[in-house]
Design a protein around this motif. Sequence first.
Motif, PDB file in Angstrom:
ATOM      1  N   ASP A  46     -34.453 -16.671 -33.587  1.00 54.78           N
ATOM      2  CA  ASP A  46     -33.845 -17.956 -33.940  1.00 54.78           C
ATOM      3  C   ASP A  46     -34.334 -18.395 -35.315  1.00 54.78           C
ATOM      4  O   ASP A  46     -35.381 -19.032 -35.450  1.00 54.78           O
ATOM      5  N   ASP A  47     -33.567 -18.046 -36.314  1.00 57.58           N
ATOM      6  CA  ASP A  47     -33.872 -18.390 -37.695  1.00 57.58           C
ATOM      7  C   ASP A  47     -32.545 -18.424 -38.440  1.00 57.58           C
ATOM      8  O   ASP A  47     -31.746 -17.489 -38.318  1.00 57.58           O
ATOM      9  N   VAL A  48     -32.299 -19.472 -39.195  1.00 55.50           N
ATOM     10  CA  VAL A  48     -31.009 -19.648 -39.858  1.00 55.50           C
ATOM     11  C   VAL A  48     -30.649 -18.423 -40.701  1.00 55.50           C
ATOM     12  O   VAL A  48     -29.552 -17.878 -40.593  1.00 55.50           O
ATOM     13  N   ALA A  52     -27.583 -15.728 -39.937  1.00 50.11           N
ATOM     14  CA  ALA A  52     -26.503 -15.572 -40.917  1.00 50.11           C
ATOM     15  C   ALA A  52     -26.430 -14.133 -41.423  1.00 50.11           C
ATOM     16  O   ALA A  52     -25.335 -13.557 -41.535  1.00 50.11           O
ATOM     17  N   GLU A  53     -27.568 -13.535 -41.716  1.00 56.64           N
ATOM     18  CA  GLU A  53     -27.584 -12.154 -42.208  1.00 56.64           C
ATOM     19  C   GLU A  53     -27.075 -11.185 -41.142  1.00 56.64           C
ATOM     20  O   GLU A  53     -26.362 -10.227 -41.456  1.00 56.64           O
ATOM     21  N   ALA A  54     -27.434 -11.422 -39.888  1.00 54.57           N
ATOM     22  CA  ALA A  54     -26.978 -10.546 -38.804  1.00 54.57           C
ATOM     23  C   ALA A  54     -25.459 -10.608 -38.666  1.00 54.57           C
ATOM     24  O   ALA A  54     -24.798  -9.572 -38.527  1.00 54.57           O
ATOM     25  N   VAL A  55     -24.898 -11.810 -38.697  1.00 45.07           N
ATOM     26  CA  VAL A  55     -23.445 -11.957 -38.575  1.00 45.07           C
ATOM     27  C   VAL A  55     -22.751 -11.250 -39.747  1.00 45.07           C
ATOM     28  O   VAL A  55     -21.786 -10.502 -39.558  1.00 45.07           O
ATOM     29  N   GLN A  56     -23.260 -11.445 -40.952  1.00 50.21           N
ATOM     30  CA  GLN A  56     -22.664 -10.784 -42.111  1.00 50.21           C
ATOM     31  C   GLN A  56     -22.804  -9.267 -42.018  1.00 50.21           C
ATOM     32  O   GLN A  56     -21.866  -8.531 -42.335  1.00 50.21           O
ATOM     33  N   THR A  57     -23.937  -8.792 -41.561  1.00 47.63           N
ATOM     34  CA  THR A  57     -24.182  -7.351 -41.455  1.00 47.63           C
ATOM     35  C   THR A  57     -23.227  -6.693 -40.474  1.00 47.63           C
ATOM     36  O   THR A  57     -22.614  -5.666 -40.793  1.00 47.63           O
ATOM     37  N   THR A  69     -24.682 -14.811 -28.900  1.00 44.02           N
ATOM     38  CA  THR A  69     -25.129 -15.424 -27.660  1.00 44.02           C
ATOM     39  C   THR A  69     -26.534 -15.968 -27.877  1.00 44.02           C
ATOM     40  O   THR A  69     -27.423 -15.245 -28.297  1.00 44.02           O
ATOM     41  N   GLY A  70     -26.691 -17.256 -27.645  1.00 45.89           N
ATOM     42  CA  GLY A  70     -28.001 -17.893 -27.776  1.00 45.89           C
ATOM     43  C   GLY A  70     -28.095 -18.810 -28.982  1.00 45.89           C
ATOM     44  O   GLY A  70     -27.284 -18.745 -29.906  1.00 45.89           O
ATOM     45  N   GLY A  71     -29.078 -19.695 -28.928  1.00 49.47           N
ATOM     46  CA  GLY A  71     -29.360 -20.589 -30.041  1.00 49.47           C
ATOM     47  C   GLY A  71     -28.370 -21.717 -30.220  1.00 49.47           C
ATOM     48  O   GLY A  71     -28.304 -22.329 -31.282  1.00 49.47           O
ATOM     49  N   THR A  72     -27.590 -22.031 -29.174  1.00 45.53           N
ATOM     50  CA  THR A  72     -26.550 -23.054 -29.321  1.00 45.53           C
ATOM     51  C   THR A  72     -26.962 -24.419 -28.780  1.00 45.53           C
ATOM     52  O   THR A  72     -26.182 -25.362 -28.846  1.00 45.53           O
ATOM     53  N   GLY A  73     -28.159 -24.508 -28.240  1.00 44.27           N
ATOM     54  CA  GLY A  73     -28.594 -25.758 -27.610  1.00 44.27           C
ATOM     55  C   GLY A  73     -29.058 -26.802 -28.602  1.00 44.27           C
ATOM     56  O   GLY A  73     -28.749 -26.745 -29.792  1.00 44.27           O
ATOM     57  N   ILE A  74     -29.836 -27.753 -28.103  1.00 42.48           N
ATOM     58  CA  ILE A  74     -30.281 -28.868 -28.937  1.00 42.48           C
ATOM     59  C   ILE A  74     -31.797 -28.892 -29.110  1.00 42.48           C
ATOM     60  O   ILE A  74     -32.346 -29.882 -29.590  1.00 42.48           O
ATOM     61  N   THR A  80     -28.266 -21.600 -34.304  1.00 46.39           N
ATOM     62  CA  THR A  80     -27.017 -20.853 -34.465  1.00 46.39           C
ATOM     63  C   THR A  80     -25.923 -21.682 -35.143  1.00 46.39           C
ATOM     64  O   THR A  80     -25.275 -21.203 -36.082  1.00 46.39           O
ATOM     65  N   ALA A  81     -25.694 -22.895 -34.691  1.00 47.93           N
ATOM     66  CA  ALA A  81     -24.622 -23.715 -35.273  1.00 47.93           C
ATOM     67  C   ALA A  81     -24.863 -23.944 -36.763  1.00 47.93           C
ATOM     68  O   ALA A  81     -23.933 -23.849 -37.574  1.00 47.93           O
ATOM     69  N   ARG A  82     -26.097 -24.203 -37.116  1.00 49.98           N
ATOM     70  CA  ARG A  82     -26.429 -24.437 -38.525  1.00 49.98           C
ATOM     71  C   ARG A  82     -26.226 -23.171 -39.353  1.00 49.98           C
ATOM     72  O   ARG A  82     -25.780 -23.236 -40.502  1.00 49.98           O
ATOM     73  N   ALA A  83     -26.539 -22.017 -38.771  1.00 47.48           N
ATOM     74  CA  ALA A  83     -26.375 -20.755 -39.494  1.00 47.48           C
ATOM     75  C   ALA A  83     -24.917 -20.450 -39.798  1.00 47.48           C
ATOM     76  O   ALA A  83     -24.605 -19.673 -40.704  1.00 47.48           O
TER      77      ALA A  83
END
Length: 163
Positions: A46-48, A52-57, A69-74, A80-83
Motif C-alpha cells: 500500500d503505497d501511492v 501507480a507504477e504497478a498499474v502502469q507496468t 484488489t485491496g487498498g480501497t478502504g478508509i 488505491t483511490a489516490r493512486a
Amino acid sequence: MTITAAVITISDRCSTGERTDISGPTAVQRLTEAGIEVRQTMIVHDDVRAIAEAVQTVALDTVDFVLTTGGTGITPQDYTARAMDPLLRFDIPGIAEAIRMYGMNKGVPGALLSRGRAGVMVLGPRRILVVNAPGSVGGVSDTLDVLLPILEHTIDQVRGSDH
C-alpha cells in the motif's frame, strides 16, 4: 471478443509474505472462468507510487483491463483511490457505485466505505479499463458479479466501438 486482463493485489501483509493472497487468485479464477485471458498478476504494498507504477507496468503488457484488489478502504494506509488520480483519464462512476450498492444490498453495510474507482487509463494510443475492488474475497466476488455481465460491452466501448 478476446479480453485480456491483469490482476494486482494491493496489500502490505501479502507483499511481505506475512499473509497469503486470496483475493487475487479469486479474481484470476473468476476472470479465467469467464473466458478472460489473465496475462499478469502482481502483489504490491500500500503505497501511492508502488500502486501507480504497478498499474502502469501491467498495462504495458497490452491488456484491456486491470483489476486491482485491496487498498480501497478508509484506513490511513489505504491508497488505491489516490493512486488512480494521475492514471485515470476519466472515471466511470456508475461501475463503482453499482459495486458498492451490490454489497450493500447483500447486507454488507461496510461496502459503502469502499473508495474503489473505475475508469479509463490512456497509454499512448491504447485505452485500458481500470477497476478497483476491495481486498476481500467477498469484495472481489461482488465486483466481478457487477462487472462481468457488462465487461464485453465496456471493453468494446473503451476500444472505440459505436454504441
